[in-house]
Each structure stands twice: as C-alpha cells, then as structure tokens.
Design a protein around this motif. Structure first.
Motif, PDB file in Angstrom:
ATOM      1  N   ILE A   1     -63.225 -68.265 -40.982  1.00  0.00           N
ATOM      2  CA  ILE A   1     -63.091 -67.135 -39.678  1.00  0.00           C
ATOM      3  C   ILE A   1     -61.316 -67.036 -39.572  1.00  0.00           C
ATOM      4  CG2 ILE A   1     -63.241 -66.741 -37.301  1.00  0.00           C
ATOM      5  CD1 ILE A   1     -65.933 -68.214 -37.479  1.00  0.00           C
ATOM      6  N   HIS A   2     -60.882 -65.775 -39.380  1.00  0.00           N
ATOM      7  CA  HIS A   2     -59.626 -65.236 -39.403  1.00  0.00           C
ATOM      8  C   HIS A   2     -59.133 -64.228 -38.324  1.00  0.00           C
ATOM      9  CE1 HIS A   2     -59.186 -67.314 -43.171  1.00  0.00           C
ATOM     10  NE2 HIS A   2     -60.149 -66.892 -43.616  1.00  0.00           N
ATOM     11  N   SER A   3     -58.289 -63.950 -37.725  1.00  0.00           N
ATOM     12  CA  SER A   3     -57.791 -63.029 -36.913  1.00  0.00           C
ATOM     13  C   SER A   3     -57.799 -61.511 -37.637  1.00  0.00           C
ATOM     14  CB  SER A   3     -56.166 -63.304 -36.472  1.00  0.00           C
ATOM     15  OG  SER A   3     -55.617 -62.091 -35.997  1.00  0.00           O
ATOM     16  N   PRO A   4     -58.243 -60.656 -37.101  1.00  0.00           N
ATOM     17  CA  PRO A   4     -58.258 -59.431 -37.608  1.00  0.00           C
ATOM     18  C   PRO A   4     -56.758 -59.075 -38.031  1.00  0.00           C
ATOM     19  CG  PRO A   4     -58.344 -58.901 -35.187  1.00  0.00           C
ATOM     20  CD  PRO A   4     -58.454 -60.688 -35.580  1.00  0.00           C
ATOM     21  N   TYR A   5     -55.570 -59.477 -37.722  1.00  0.00           N
ATOM     22  CA  TYR A   5     -54.383 -59.289 -38.068  1.00  0.00           C
ATOM     23  C   TYR A   5     -53.800 -59.975 -39.190  1.00  0.00           C
ATOM     24  CZ  TYR A   5     -54.370 -57.350 -33.256  1.00  0.00           C
ATOM     25  OH  TYR A   5     -54.750 -56.636 -32.176  1.00  0.00           O
ATOM     26  N   ALA A   6     -54.671 -61.221 -39.924  1.00  0.00           N
ATOM     27  CA  ALA A   6     -54.588 -61.902 -40.718  1.00  0.00           C
ATOM     28  C   ALA A   6     -54.369 -61.012 -42.058  1.00  0.00           C
ATOM     29  CB  ALA A   6     -55.489 -62.908 -41.042  1.00  0.00           C
ATOM     30  N   HIS A   7     -53.296 -61.377 -42.899  1.00  0.00           N
ATOM     31  CA  HIS A   7     -53.055 -60.719 -44.164  1.00  0.00           C
ATOM     32  C   HIS A   7     -54.034 -61.274 -45.128  1.00  0.00           C
ATOM     33  CE1 HIS A   7     -49.493 -58.543 -42.962  1.00  0.00           C
ATOM     34  NE2 HIS A   7     -49.190 -59.695 -42.349  1.00  0.00           N
ATOM     35  N   ASN A   8     -54.706 -60.115 -45.742  1.00  0.00           N
ATOM     36  CA  ASN A   8     -55.918 -60.254 -46.979  1.00  0.00           C
ATOM     37  C   ASN A   8     -56.623 -61.725 -46.839  1.00  0.00           C
ATOM     38  OD1 ASN A   8     -54.999 -58.215 -48.401  1.00  0.00           O
ATOM     39  ND2 ASN A   8     -53.071 -59.358 -48.958  1.00  0.00           N
ATOM     40  N   PRO A   9     -57.245 -61.971 -45.705  1.00  0.00           N
ATOM     41  CA  PRO A   9     -58.208 -63.257 -45.605  1.00  0.00           C
ATOM     42  C   PRO A   9     -59.130 -63.354 -46.371  1.00  0.00           C
ATOM     43  CG  PRO A   9     -58.505 -61.640 -43.782  1.00  0.00           C
ATOM     44  CD  PRO A   9     -57.493 -60.999 -44.739  1.00  0.00           C
TER      45      PRO A   9
ATOM     46  N   ASP B   1     -32.698 -58.437 -35.675  1.00  0.00           N
ATOM     47  CA  ASP B   1     -32.257 -58.113 -34.471  1.00  0.00           C
ATOM     48  C   ASP B   1     -33.276 -57.082 -33.928  1.00  0.00           C
ATOM     49  OD1 ASP B   1     -31.645 -55.886 -35.845  1.00  0.00           O
ATOM     50  OD2 ASP B   1     -29.657 -55.611 -34.714  1.00  0.00           O
ATOM     51  N   LEU B   2     -34.227 -56.638 -34.663  1.00  0.00           N
ATOM     52  CA  LEU B   2     -35.424 -55.846 -34.137  1.00  0.00           C
ATOM     53  C   LEU B   2     -36.669 -56.572 -34.035  1.00  0.00           C
ATOM     54  CD1 LEU B   2     -34.971 -52.587 -36.495  1.00  0.00           C
ATOM     55  CD2 LEU B   2     -34.206 -52.867 -34.158  1.00  0.00           C
ATOM     56  N   SER B   3     -36.514 -57.855 -33.571  1.00  0.00           N
ATOM     57  CA  SER B   3     -37.582 -58.645 -33.302  1.00  0.00           C
ATOM     58  C   SER B   3     -37.247 -59.713 -32.684  1.00  0.00           C
ATOM     59  CB  SER B   3     -38.381 -59.090 -34.467  1.00  0.00           C
ATOM     60  OG  SER B   3     -37.633 -59.988 -35.322  1.00  0.00           O
ATOM     61  N   VAL B   4     -38.231 -60.451 -31.851  1.00  0.00           N
ATOM     62  CA  VAL B   4     -37.712 -61.490 -30.917  1.00  0.00           C
ATOM     63  C   VAL B   4     -38.289 -63.040 -31.376  1.00  0.00           C
ATOM     64  CG1 VAL B   4     -37.429 -59.815 -28.983  1.00  0.00           C
ATOM     65  CG2 VAL B   4     -39.614 -61.203 -29.372  1.00  0.00           C
ATOM     66  N   SER B   5     -38.929 -62.930 -32.211  1.00  0.00           N
ATOM     67  CA  SER B   5     -39.816 -64.359 -32.831  1.00  0.00           C
ATOM     68  C   SER B   5     -40.278 -64.158 -34.134  1.00  0.00           C
ATOM     69  CB  SER B   5     -40.629 -64.713 -31.527  1.00  0.00           C
ATOM     70  OG  SER B   5     -41.844 -64.042 -31.779  1.00  0.00           O
ATOM     71  N   ALA B   6     -40.402 -65.155 -34.745  1.00  0.00           N
ATOM     72  CA  ALA B   6     -41.030 -65.168 -35.998  1.00  0.00           C
ATOM     73  C   ALA B   6     -42.588 -64.489 -36.138  1.00  0.00           C
ATOM     74  CB  ALA B   6     -41.378 -66.708 -36.577  1.00  0.00           C
ATOM     75  N   HIS B   7     -43.209 -64.760 -34.841  1.00  0.00           N
ATOM     76  CA  HIS B   7     -44.585 -63.873 -34.760  1.00  0.00           C
ATOM     77  C   HIS B   7     -44.293 -62.647 -34.534  1.00  0.00           C
ATOM     78  CE1 HIS B   7     -48.830 -64.532 -34.152  1.00  0.00           C
ATOM     79  NE2 HIS B   7     -48.747 -63.118 -33.509  1.00  0.00           N
ATOM     80  N   ASN B   8     -43.446 -62.160 -33.736  1.00  0.00           N
ATOM     81  CA  ASN B   8     -43.105 -60.870 -33.481  1.00  0.00           C
ATOM     82  C   ASN B   8     -42.511 -60.067 -34.801  1.00  0.00           C
ATOM     83  OD1 ASN B   8     -40.577 -58.780 -32.216  1.00  0.00           O
ATOM     84  ND2 ASN B   8     -42.679 -58.667 -31.593  1.00  0.00           N
ATOM     85  N   GLU B   9     -41.886 -60.732 -35.340  1.00  0.00           N
ATOM     86  CA  GLU B   9     -41.362 -60.085 -36.921  1.00  0.00           C
ATOM     87  C   GLU B   9     -42.562 -60.050 -37.765  1.00  0.00           C
ATOM     88  OE1 GLU B   9     -38.995 -58.688 -39.819  1.00  0.00           O
ATOM     89  OE2 GLU B   9     -38.673 -58.796 -37.747  1.00  0.00           O
ATOM     90  N   GLY B  10     -43.478 -60.959 -37.833  1.00  0.00           N
ATOM     91  CA  GLY B  10     -44.498 -60.797 -38.773  1.00  0.00           C
ATOM     92  C   GLY B  10     -45.332 -59.278 -38.190  1.00  0.00           C
ATOM     93  N   MET B  11     -45.503 -59.388 -36.987  1.00  0.00           N
ATOM     94  CA  MET B  11     -46.309 -57.998 -36.244  1.00  0.00           C
ATOM     95  C   MET B  11     -45.468 -56.923 -36.775  1.00  0.00           C
ATOM     96  SD  MET B  11     -49.301 -58.675 -35.345  1.00  0.00           S
ATOM     97  CE  MET B  11     -49.510 -56.985 -34.325  1.00  0.00           C
ATOM     98  N   ARG B  12     -44.224 -56.827 -36.678  1.00  0.00           N
ATOM     99  CA  ARG B  12     -43.304 -55.672 -37.022  1.00  0.00           C
ATOM    100  C   ARG B  12     -43.415 -55.402 -38.644  1.00  0.00           C
ATOM    101  NH1 ARG B  12     -37.939 -53.874 -38.744  1.00  0.00           N
ATOM    102  NH2 ARG B  12     -37.364 -55.880 -39.486  1.00  0.00           N
ATOM    103  N   GLN B  13     -43.613 -56.556 -39.448  1.00  0.00           N
ATOM    104  CA  GLN B  13     -43.476 -56.300 -40.782  1.00  0.00           C
ATOM    105  C   GLN B  13     -44.969 -55.712 -41.275  1.00  0.00           C
ATOM    106  OE1 GLN B  13     -41.334 -56.267 -43.232  1.00  0.00           O
ATOM    107  NE2 GLN B  13     -39.767 -57.064 -41.866  1.00  0.00           N
ATOM    108  N   PHE B  14     -46.178 -56.067 -40.426  1.00  0.00           N
ATOM    109  CA  PHE B  14     -47.187 -55.699 -40.739  1.00  0.00           C
ATOM    110  C   PHE B  14     -47.374 -54.264 -40.357  1.00  0.00           C
ATOM    111  CE2 PHE B  14     -51.700 -54.831 -38.641  1.00  0.00           C
ATOM    112  CZ  PHE B  14     -52.433 -54.919 -39.763  1.00  0.00           C
ATOM    113  N   ALA B  15     -47.012 -53.733 -39.221  1.00  0.00           N
ATOM    114  CA  ALA B  15     -46.942 -52.322 -38.852  1.00  0.00           C
ATOM    115  C   ALA B  15     -45.763 -51.420 -39.704  1.00  0.00           C
ATOM    116  CB  ALA B  15     -46.492 -52.091 -37.289  1.00  0.00           C
TER     117      ALA B  15
END
Length: 643
Positions: free
Chosen positions: A56-64, A401-415
């Motif tokens: 079971i994975h998050s819907p934001y997971a990459h290629n689960p 500098d366009l993100s505030v954390s590793a998780h936020n950067e991951g979401m930025r890369q996703f978008a």
C-alpha cells in the motif's frame, strides 16, 4: 469520546447483501485499501493487514509496485463470503490501538495517536454530542442568535444551533442557500477538494457522481442537507446585513438588514455569527479602461449563463483556480481564447477530477458496512494533514532555494516532471508556466485539461503586461492589441478585507472595520475579537487550512466552539463573552512567530494568504488536527463573561 473506547459496530440489518452481482462489481471497482479496512472490522485479522502493508502506497509515490493479483483476489473472495453469509458475521467493537494500526497501514504512513479522535469524528464513526442533550445548558427564553450567510458554514450553524436548542435566524443575501456554490455558475466550475471529504462529517454522502464534485453537484448536496434539517424555515432570503451595533446596557446586537426591495429594519440578537465567508467579495482586475469595454465583462462569480461564447474572441484574465477550470470548458467553442497570465502557479495533474464514480463504487458506499467511512478517511488523509510536511521549513535544508525541505523538493520535482511532460513539444509554454516559488507556498492548482487547453490552436497564453482596456480590446504595454468580444475575469476575491462592506461596532464604539483596516484582520483562534462580545467570526483570520483541503472541517469545529461559548454564557447567567486582550495578544504573537517556520514566509512566496505588508493573515500554521484539538471547547481563562 474516551481515549480508549471501542469503535461502534455497523448496523447488522444491512447484512447479508443479497444482490450478489452488485456486490461482485463493487468489490471489483472499490478501492482495495478501503476494502481491507472493512475486512478487518469483521475478522481483526492482523496477519492479513501485515501481508498488505508492504504493497500500500501514497498516491504521490513514484511508480509504486501493484498489490499482487492473487492477494487482491483473496481479499475480495473473503469479503464476498463474509458479506453474503447468513447469519451475518459477528462484529465486535475495535480498540483504538487496532484502529490506529489500520489507519497507518491504510495510508502507508504512521498516524499519531493524537489524530485518532478527530479522524473517528470526521469518518462519521463518532458524532459530537448535541449540546441540547447536555444537562443544565438550555438557553433562556428570548435568547436569540443571528447568523449572517447561509453557505456551507451558515448551514452548519443552523443545524447545530437547532440541536443545541438556541433560537436563531439566518440572514442570506441570495434567494437560496449554498453561498459560493449557489453563486458560482461559470462553465467548468467545480471543487478542487475530493467529493468524499468535502462534506459534513454527520452527513456523509454516498451519491457523489464525480470524485471531485462539479459546482451543481455541490449545490445539490447542500440543498439536500438544508431540506433534511429545515434550514429554510429559519432563513430570511434576499436580505443583506448592513451593520451590527452592540448595546452594552441590554447585552444585545442591533442588526440592521435590508431586503432586495430596499426595505430596512433592525433585528435584535444576543449573539451574532458571521458566516458570510471570504469568497463572495469578488475582485476586479486593476486595469485602466475596464469600464470602457463594450462587450460582456463577466467575473467567474457573477457569470451570465445567457452569454453565448460560441465563435467569439474571448480574453480571460487570470490563471488561478477558477481560470484553470473555465478555460478548458470554453476553449472548444470559442473562436479564439487569449489567457492573460498575471502570476505562475504549480499545477498537479489529477486524473480523478473528471472521473465519474462508477455504480460499483456507489454500491460499495451505499451497502458495504464501513466502506464510506474508511473511504472518506483515505481521501481526507491525502488531501489533508498528510500534506502538512510540505509547508514546514527544515532549518537544515541546503538544497534548492525553491523548496523548504527534502519532502517539499520531492513534491516540486513531481510537479515539475508533469509540467515537463505536458510541454515537451512546447518549450515556449514551459518557459511561461515554470513557477519561480516553492510548491505549496501558493494554492496548488489541479489539472483536468488545463495543459492540453494551452496547446490548442485557438488558445494563446500571454504573459506580457497589460497597459489598458478599450471598447473591444485589451492593449498590452508594447502596443499589441488583443481583440475581445468578451472578457472573462477569473481574478479571484478580496479575501483580506474580511468584513467587506459590513459595519461592526462593539463595546465603547469600537469599529472593527477601522481596527482591521483594509487588510490586517486579527482574532483569537479565528473566531472572537476583544471588544466585540458575543460576536463570532467563522473562516476568520489565521484559521484557513492553506496546506490542504478541510474548510468543511473548520466550519464544523468553529460552529461547535461558538456554541460552547454560548453555553458558557448561559451556564453563568451572563450577558455575553469575549476574549481577553492578553489571550488575543498571546495567540497572535504565537501565530506570527510560527509563521517564520512556514513556507508562506519564503522570500519568493506571495499570494492572497498575505496582506500588503507581507503578514500572513489567512493561514493556520499548524495541522488540521491541531485546530480541531484547540477548538474542542473554549478555555474560559482566556475569556471575560460580561454580566
């Protein structure tokens, strides 16, 4: 609810399910993690829970990786047997420890124990006790509450005030209930919060037609709720509240109202609940010459459905939430659509926006015990507090500098990857659309045809500055003239001026409009203000869940909190209640400090969340569960009871 009380069982009369074909289709169509939760209610089979957990994975997971087909089928077969057997299986109440484990597996994240009581309420497993059933809290004869507005929050207020035994009246400027969802009728209008969460916890709806409701679906839901609870019987329609003036000697608010035919009168009320909401004061673009335009110039919140756009040159101003819905809806029929982009937004492709709910899923929601509650939970988590990590700054973050954390950067890369894929054949669009701020620092937009629309031959995205508007054109700074038969104004709302045109005069002549000014509203917990006894705000300053969806939850908890305040007045035999200056100042100082830890104060963040001086006046800088907990009941040490 006590910390370790068991979760109630379902109504056994719904079993066995005799429509076997309908059930088989439902089990095929239904969400698998949700079915697992249903299965656990009847078996408490923690072994099966553990078998599913790695898949079971998050819907934001990459290629689960998908759940193994044989494990899927095993669960469906077991559930079919359980739900059709006669006599029905015996269901025992579940402990909160097991529920929390189920919650964690169901969303592939650890769910903190402090979240469980709120989740059980929002899932519909637990309902707040109606205040009318609490001994010793009956309102005295003649005690009256006036509610301003009959949108989502006003409807909740009417329902809960009636349950608690408070005489009340609702004043609504429109001819019908619904607020935002009555007023907004532009093509493509919809809700960017998922349907199965954007509803009242006490009225979970299994009949949604789409996974994100269209505007008419949302309005239909609110109409059904209003009908069920007799809201119209307590509502005066086609009437606007002009002013509220407090009479300290009598402990009353003198509320001046005006009907659409111009008649004015005064209603006296012991308490006022302002539920007029922030999304009804639409904002026109500040562009010279707008009044000179000769064709239809329609704001999305005041759309004239009689205007035929077919074969017309349309210029749409704005690329926010309403713009990304409007453009795909009108582009196929217009001659040419020019979209004027004033600011860039992060957009996430969400294929569920346009998806219809199948009959199989509706069957599951209607007939499979506990399915609708667990489905609501899963939707809530991924549209609610599961997103909170994105808006908190990591002080040790040294990445982009366009993100505030590793998780936020991951979401930025996703978008970013979605934007790159959508514009791979149009590098000009990529350059125009690429945001220059962290994702989640502004409202995220959801794509259901937006990117495809921008690539149509009859659509142009324009990011050059506007100079002025003429009778039949928008003229850019470089002199380019964009012919327009119709102007579509997707330019949002004036959220910062929270009172709008309403005049509110409290104790000793305090004028709330002057205190707040044009764009600097402050309150205690988004609800009460010193100097304004028994005047309660909803969706007030620093109470908006801007990290996620959840306005329906905020409306419910604010109304419950307000009724607890009224209960305190009644129990003490007082006239009114208001927060102390000390509590008000302490709350606002805490909020201002906390904002420095939040993404909205990033140097490149600028949105309607902040005022002209940069202060974040709108957002609640904690989780939804933190607001829910803070609003369980008023701390009377923070208040003064006026006698």
């Amino acid at each position: 609810m006590a910390p370790h009380s068991p979760v109630p069982v379902s109504d056994a009369r719904s079993l066995p399910i005799r429509d076997h074909d309908g059930l088989r289709q439902a089990l095929t169509d239904a969400n698998l993690p949700t079915l697992l939760m249903v299965y656990m209610h009847y078996t408490e089979d923690e072994g099966m829970l553990e078998r599913f957990a790695p898949h079971i994975h998050s819907p934001y997971a990459h290629n689960p990786a998908p759940v193994p087909a044989e494990l899927e089928q095993e669960l469906r077969d077991r559930l079919f047997g359980l739900l059709t057997q006669s006599p029905p299986p015996v269901e025992r109440p579940l402990s909160q420890d097991l529920m929390r484990r189920m919650m964690s597996v169901g969303v592939a994240e650890t769910v903190d124990e402090e979240c469980v009581p709120m989740l059980l309420e929002q899932m519909g497993f637990e309902t707040p006790v109606p205040r009318s059933s609490v001994p010793g809290r009956a309102a005295p004869a003649g005690f009256k509450v006036l509610v301003i507005g009959c949108g989502m929050t006003g409807i909740v207020a009417g329902i809960k005030l009636a349950e608690a035994g408070y005489d009340h009246v609702i004043i609504e400027k429109n001819p019908e209930v619904g607020g935002t969802w009555y007023e907004n009728r532009y093509p493509g209008v919809g809700v960017d919060t998922p349907s199965h969460f954007y509803s009242f916890s006490f009225e979970i709806n299994p009949e949604w037609n789409h996974y994100h409701p269209k505007g008419h679906d949302m309005q239909d839901y609110l109409l059904r709720v209003a009908d069920k609870y007799g809201i119209r019987d307590r509502t005066i329609f086609n009437t606007q509240v002009l002013s509220c003036v407090y009479d300290a000697d009598l402990g009353l608010w003198h509320v001046t109202v005006r009907s659409n035919d111009g008649r004015e009168w005064v209603i006296d009320a012991n308490a006022v609940i302002n539920a007029h909401g922030p999304l009804n004061r639409w904002q026109l673009p500040d562009m010279p010459g707008l009044k000179d335009f000769k064709g239809p110039a329609m704001h999305t919140a005041a759309w004239d459905t009689r205007v035929d756009l077919g074969g017309k040159d349309v210029v749409m101003i704005g690329t926010g939430a309403s713009g990304v819905q409007l453009a795909p809806a009108i582009a196929p029929s217009v001659k040419h659509l020019t979209i004027l982009q004033r600011s860039r937004h992060w957009v996430i492709r969400n294929p569920e926006i346009g998806r219809q709910v199948t009959e199989g899923v509706k069957f599951a929601l209607r007939h499979i015990p506990h399915y609708k509650e667990w489905f609501r939970y899963r939707v809530y988590w991924f549209a609610g507090d599961g997103l909170f990590v994105n808006v908190v700054k990591d002080p040790n973050w040294t990445g982009s500098d366009l993100s505030v954390s590793a998780h936020n950067e991951g979401m930025r890369q996703f978008a970013l990857s979605q934007l790159q894929a959508a514009t791979a054949d149009r590098p000009d669009l990529f350059e125009k659309l690429l945001p220059d701020h962290p994702i989640f620092s502004k409202r995220i937009l959801l794509d259901d045809g937006w990117f495809d629309t921008l690539k149509r031959d009859n659509v142009t995205l324009e990011n050059r500055a506007v100079d002025h508007i003429e009778a039949d054109a928008v003229v850019l700074k470089d002199g380019t003239r964009l012919h327009a038969d119709v102007l579509a104004l997707a330019t949002g709302f004036n959220v910062a001026k929270m009172l709008g045109s309403l005049t509110v005069i409290g104790r000793e002549g305090a004028d709330l409009g002057r205190i707040w000014g044009e764009d600097d509203p402050r309150s205690h917990l988004g609800v009460t203000i010193p100097g304004f006894p028994n005047f309660f705000y909803t969706v007030g300053p620093n109470s908006a869940p801007n990290h996620a969806a959840g306005q329906n939850l905020i409306s419910e908890v604010q109304v419950n909190y307000i009724i607890e305040c009224l209960d305190a007045v009644v129990a003490a035999g007082a006239k009114a209640i208001e927060p102390t200056r000390m509590a008000f100042d302490a709350f606002n100082e805490r909020i201002d400090r906390r904002m420095q830890d939040m993404i909205w104060t990033h140097p490149k963040a600028n949105s309607y969340y902040n005022n002209s001086k940069g202060r974040i006046f709108l957002s609640w800088p904690y989780r939804l569960v933190d607001y829910w907990t803070a609003m369980r009941k008023p701390d009377l040490n923070d208040f003064t009871l006026l006698r």
